[in-house]
Design a protein around this motif. Sequence first.
Motif, PDB file in Angstrom:
ATOM      1  N   GLN A 109       0.830  -1.202   0.000  1.00  0.00           N
ATOM      2  CA  GLN A 109       0.000   0.000   0.000  1.00  0.00           C
ATOM      3  C   GLN A 109       0.865   1.253   0.000  1.00  0.00           C
ATOM      4  OE1 GLN A 109      -2.675  -0.306   3.406  1.00  0.00           O
ATOM      5  NE2 GLN A 109      -4.316  -1.015   2.065  1.00  0.00           N
ATOM      6  N   ARG A 110       0.287   2.324  -0.509  1.00  0.00           N
ATOM      7  CA  ARG A 110       0.932   3.628  -0.465  1.00  0.00           C
ATOM      8  C   ARG A 110       0.373   4.400   0.722  1.00  0.00           C
ATOM      9  NH1 ARG A 110      -0.548   5.257  -6.488  1.00  0.00           N
ATOM     10  NH2 ARG A 110      -2.353   4.053  -5.800  1.00  0.00           N
ATOM     11  N   VAL A 111       1.271   4.746   1.638  1.00  0.00           N
ATOM     12  CA  VAL A 111       0.882   5.374   2.898  1.00  0.00           C
ATOM     13  C   VAL A 111       1.468   6.774   2.966  1.00  0.00           C
ATOM     14  CG1 VAL A 111       1.055   5.262   5.415  1.00  0.00           C
ATOM     15  CG2 VAL A 111       0.705   3.160   4.098  1.00  0.00           C
ATOM     16  N   LEU A 112       0.644   7.744   3.337  1.00  0.00           N
ATOM     17  CA  LEU A 112       1.072   9.132   3.533  1.00  0.00           C
ATOM     18  C   LEU A 112       1.004   9.449   5.019  1.00  0.00           C
ATOM     19  CD1 LEU A 112       1.793  11.889   2.090  1.00  0.00           C
ATOM     20  CD2 LEU A 112      -0.630  12.450   2.337  1.00  0.00           C
ATOM     21  N   GLY A 164      -9.782   4.380  -0.248  1.00  0.00           N
ATOM     22  CA  GLY A 164      -8.715   4.559   0.729  1.00  0.00           C
ATOM     23  C   GLY A 164      -9.228   4.864   2.125  1.00  0.00           C
ATOM     24  N   GLU A 188      -3.811   9.460  -4.643  1.00  0.00           N
ATOM     25  CA  GLU A 188      -2.586   8.659  -4.712  1.00  0.00           C
ATOM     26  C   GLU A 188      -2.465   7.610  -3.613  1.00  0.00           C
ATOM     27  OE1 GLU A 188       1.216  10.391  -5.120  1.00  0.00           O
ATOM     28  OE2 GLU A 188       0.613  11.852  -6.642  1.00  0.00           O
ATOM     29  N   TYR A 189      -3.108   7.816  -2.450  1.00  0.00           N
ATOM     30  CA  TYR A 189      -2.741   7.034  -1.273  1.00  0.00           C
ATOM     31  C   TYR A 189      -3.861   6.108  -0.799  1.00  0.00           C
ATOM     32  CZ  TYR A 189       0.996  10.416  -1.377  1.00  0.00           C
ATOM     33  OH  TYR A 189       2.055  11.190  -1.803  1.00  0.00           O
ATOM     34  N   ASP A 190      -3.430   4.893  -0.425  1.00  0.00           N
ATOM     35  CA  ASP A 190      -4.369   3.921   0.140  1.00  0.00           C
ATOM     36  C   ASP A 190      -4.676   4.242   1.598  1.00  0.00           C
ATOM     37  OD1 ASP A 190      -4.327   1.950  -2.174  1.00  0.00           O
ATOM     38  OD2 ASP A 190      -2.193   2.013  -1.647  1.00  0.00           O
ATOM     39  N   VAL A 239      -3.940   7.413   4.622  1.00  0.00           N
ATOM     40  CA  VAL A 239      -3.389   8.700   5.054  1.00  0.00           C
ATOM     41  C   VAL A 239      -3.500   8.775   6.567  1.00  0.00           C
ATOM     42  CG1 VAL A 239      -3.675  11.212   5.037  1.00  0.00           C
ATOM     43  CG2 VAL A 239      -3.902   9.916   2.908  1.00  0.00           C
ATOM     44  N   ARG A 258      -1.317  15.881  -5.226  1.00  0.00           N
ATOM     45  CA  ARG A 258      -1.178  14.437  -5.106  1.00  0.00           C
ATOM     46  C   ARG A 258      -2.526  13.759  -4.929  1.00  0.00           C
ATOM     47  NH1 ARG A 258       4.204  12.993  -3.705  1.00  0.00           N
ATOM     48  NH2 ARG A 258       5.545  14.834  -3.828  1.00  0.00           N
ATOM     49  N   THR A 316       5.322   7.853   2.184  1.00  0.00           N
ATOM     50  CA  THR A 316       5.634   9.255   1.918  1.00  0.00           C
ATOM     51  C   THR A 316       5.447  10.028   3.214  1.00  0.00           C
ATOM     52  OG1 THR A 316       4.900   9.116  -0.388  1.00  0.00           O
ATOM     53  CG2 THR A 316       5.031  11.309   0.589  1.00  0.00           C
TER      54      THR A 316
END
Length: 323
Positions: A147-150, A231, A207-209, A211, A204, A174
Amino acid sequence: MKAVIQKRYGGTETLELREVPVPVPRKGEVLVRVRAAGIDRGTVHLMTGLPLVMRLVVGLRGPRQPIPGRDLAGTVEAVGEGVTRFAVGDAVYGTGHGSLAELTRAPQDRLAAKPASLSFEQAAAVPVSALTALQALRNAGRVAPGQRVLVIGASGGVGSYAVQLAKAFGAEVTGVCSTTKVDLVRSLGADHVVDYTRSDLAERAHEYDLVLDIAGNRPVRRLRRLLTPTGTLVIVGGEGGDRWTGGMQRQLGAVALSPFVRHRLAMLFSRENSADLVTLADLADRGAFRPAIDRTFDLDAAAKALHHLEAGHTRGKVVVQVA
């Protein structure tokens, strides 16, 4: 014994170092000789008594617990009735009833064996902040590998752990911070770092799965734009707002909205417990994270430590050396 005492709400001028009686552990508690104590934003809120709604729990006119601080690392000095998990001399870490003191009581179910790979100062920086990061990612955020995590607020106490733990869970991370803290967040292992003073997060979108907004004040609608269609947003703490509720209005609004949108919107109230402290100790000993300690102060400079934290310029955690 020496302890920092606070009788009324206010700033660091309300703190003073005094000689006080040694506490006696109650049933299910141990007496810990504190080697080091960590402080966080929660310690500042308890000192000031803000937001005002919290005084219903911690004391209306002044703090019920006159010794500030919860995070600690030290050795067991004595055990109360019914304590089976610890013995005198054991090195422990966790949370207690006022850690800015030479000795303090601590429930055995909020302690664990100190990670062997960490010093007492490092271990004292872990409990509240790392527990919060762990539970935000695992429990509320349901983070998964790939996963993309912010992480917004990546350079603070909770954020510095969130970056490292998200990486340990296999996420692409990120971190968001200010210019002077970019190097710290990069050193924590973040795949990407965003300087919010130079880049607009709005660029952005989608973009994120996951936050994690840590102690921020951005409107929920803006944070939702950063998420993929399904997300998850987890709001961890919050600053700003009015004197009565602080940032809680934003959190409660997100939870109320969540059933009506595709995004998962959650708030987090972390729960201090020994099982998660054991998990964190194992992760630390496996090299999954290291506490980022900004500065260390002596016990007689505890007021300066809290002032430094309150000013908002810390990089990671602030620790008070007691013994």
